[in-house]
Scaffold this motif. Structure first.
Motif, PDB file in Angstrom:
ATOM      1  N   LEU A  33     -11.642  12.781  -2.239  1.00  8.36           N
ATOM      2  CA  LEU A  33     -10.342  13.017  -2.938  1.00  8.36           C
ATOM      3  C   LEU A  33     -10.394  12.041  -4.211  1.00  8.36           C
ATOM      4  N   CYS A  35      -8.838  10.909  -7.404  1.00  7.17           N
ATOM      5  CA  CYS A  35      -7.149  10.721  -7.816  1.00  7.17           C
ATOM      6  C   CYS A  35      -7.164  10.320  -9.031  1.00  7.17           C
ATOM      7  N   ASP A  42      -0.523   4.506  -5.789  1.00  8.99           N
ATOM      8  CA  ASP A  42      -1.273   5.614  -5.509  1.00  8.99           C
ATOM      9  C   ASP A  42      -1.831   5.472  -4.233  1.00  8.99           C
ATOM     10  N   SER A  43      -2.328   4.116  -3.923  1.00  4.95           N
ATOM     11  CA  SER A  43      -3.253   4.037  -2.498  1.00  4.95           C
ATOM     12  C   SER A  43      -2.311   3.850  -1.392  1.00  4.95           C
ATOM     13  N   THR A  46      -1.245   8.635  -1.210  1.00  4.70           N
ATOM     14  CA  THR A  46      -2.195   9.323  -1.146  1.00  4.70           C
ATOM     15  C   THR A  46      -2.577   9.643   0.506  1.00  4.70           C
ATOM     16  N   GLY A 111     -11.749   8.442  -0.734  1.00  2.00           N
ATOM     17  CA  GLY A 111     -10.668   8.450  -1.790  1.00  2.00           C
ATOM     18  C   GLY A 111     -11.490   7.454  -3.019  1.00  2.00           C
ATOM     19  N   TYR A 113     -11.159   6.595  -7.310  1.00  2.62           N
ATOM     20  CA  TYR A 113     -10.357   6.875  -8.766  1.00  2.62           C
ATOM     21  C   TYR A 113     -11.657   6.809  -9.868  1.00  2.62           C
ATOM     22  N   VAL A 145      -6.676  15.172  -6.839  1.00  2.00           N
ATOM     23  CA  VAL A 145      -5.321  14.831  -6.763  1.00  2.00           C
ATOM     24  C   VAL A 145      -4.575  14.090  -7.740  1.00  2.00           C
ATOM     25  N   LEU A 147      -1.458  12.352  -9.077  1.00  2.70           N
ATOM     26  CA  LEU A 147      -0.287  11.710  -8.952  1.00  2.70           C
ATOM     27  C   LEU A 147       0.751  11.830 -10.157  1.00  2.70           C
ATOM     28  N   MET A 168       3.164  14.775  -6.120  1.00  2.00           N
ATOM     29  CA  MET A 168       1.737  14.923  -6.074  1.00  2.00           C
ATOM     30  C   MET A 168       1.107  16.231  -6.178  1.00  2.00           C
ATOM     31  N   PHE A 170      -2.423  18.680  -5.265  1.00  3.53           N
ATOM     32  CA  PHE A 170      -3.590  18.695  -4.527  1.00  3.53           C
ATOM     33  C   PHE A 170      -4.645  19.971  -5.154  1.00  3.53           C
TER      34      PHE A 170
END
Length: 239
Positions: A33, A35, A42-43, A46, A111, A113, A145, A147, A168, A170
């Motif tokens: 994912l 993001c 965000d954490s 998600t 996940g 970033y 993803v 946000l 959100m 996806f």
């Protein structure tokens, strides 16, 4: 787990998530994912939205905080399977990637970033190529993803979020198996990363800036900080 038994239902009632495209997350196999990163929350949101366990890495300092805030943060990270990574050494970025590769090797969801840190102003910044290395080495599909408004819900520097509907998106899974024989090629890694960031730009509707956010933050801090924090690593900040 605490997330599903207590925290999940409470957050769903309070923040009434508006989530689209969740069916794009494969029900099995390794998944990344990728993001955009607007806020600490965000954490939280998600992993909450995905039916499968999502593993992020986070700075080890988040597990050692003092007082009520420190205990709450530590409990949340532990309950969601977040893994602490020591970022004090020169190999911190590689340690984060190695941790996520282990998760993907067990057919889990990692996940990440790609921007490497939270956006300083809400815009989308240049992605670091750690996400491409993860995709090439694991063979996992990448789901972008977006946000959309977590920076409004919990602006940087605030602890208590505002009660507001979280939104959100996806995106469709991105398959980079066609580059399987190009592992280690920095030009391929950059092309993959840029493709992921383009999808995040479209999904989020945020302005894209072809500069690393960490470098922008450093330039802002330099007039008042003699020794800026060396956070410009090629892997996820974690939080």
């Amino acid at each position: 787990m605490l997330k599903y038994v207590v925290l999940g239902p409470l957050l769903r009632v309070l923040f009434r998530p508006d989530v689209r495209g969740l069916a794009n997350v494969p029900g099995s196999g390794p998944v990344i994912l990728a993001c955009n990163h607007l806020s600490f929350s965000d954490s939280i949101f998600t992993p909450l939205m995905v039916g499968r366990r999502v593993t992020f890495v986070a700075k080890a300092e988040y597990f050692t905080g003092k007082g009520i805030k420190g205990r709450l943060m530590r409990q949340f990270f532990l309950s969601t399977g977040t893994i602490p990574v020591d970022r004090s050494g020169g190999r911190a970025a590689q340690a984060a990637l190695d941790t996520l590769l282990r998760v993907l090797g067990e057919d889990g969801i990692a996940g990440i970033y790609p921007e490497g840190t939270r956006s300083p102003d809400g815009r989308l910044y240049r992605g670091k190529t750690g996400v491409a290395r993860l995709a090439l080495e694991s063979g996992a599909k990448v789901v972008p993803v977006a946000l959309l408004n977590t920076d409004e819900i919990q602006p940087t520097g605030t602890f208590i979020p505002k009660i507001k509907r979280v939104r959100m998106r996806f995106g469709h899974p991105l398959d980079f198996s066609r580059y399987a024989d190009s592992r280690g090629d920095r030009f391929v890694e950059r092309a993959i990363t840029d493709e992921i960031m383009y999808e995040l730009m479209v999904l989020s509707g945020r302005e894209y800036v072809d500069v690393y956010a960490t470098k922008l933050k450093t330039s802002i801090e330099m007039p008042v900080t003699a020794h800026p924090s060396p956070l410009d690593a090629g892997a996820p900040e974690g939080r």
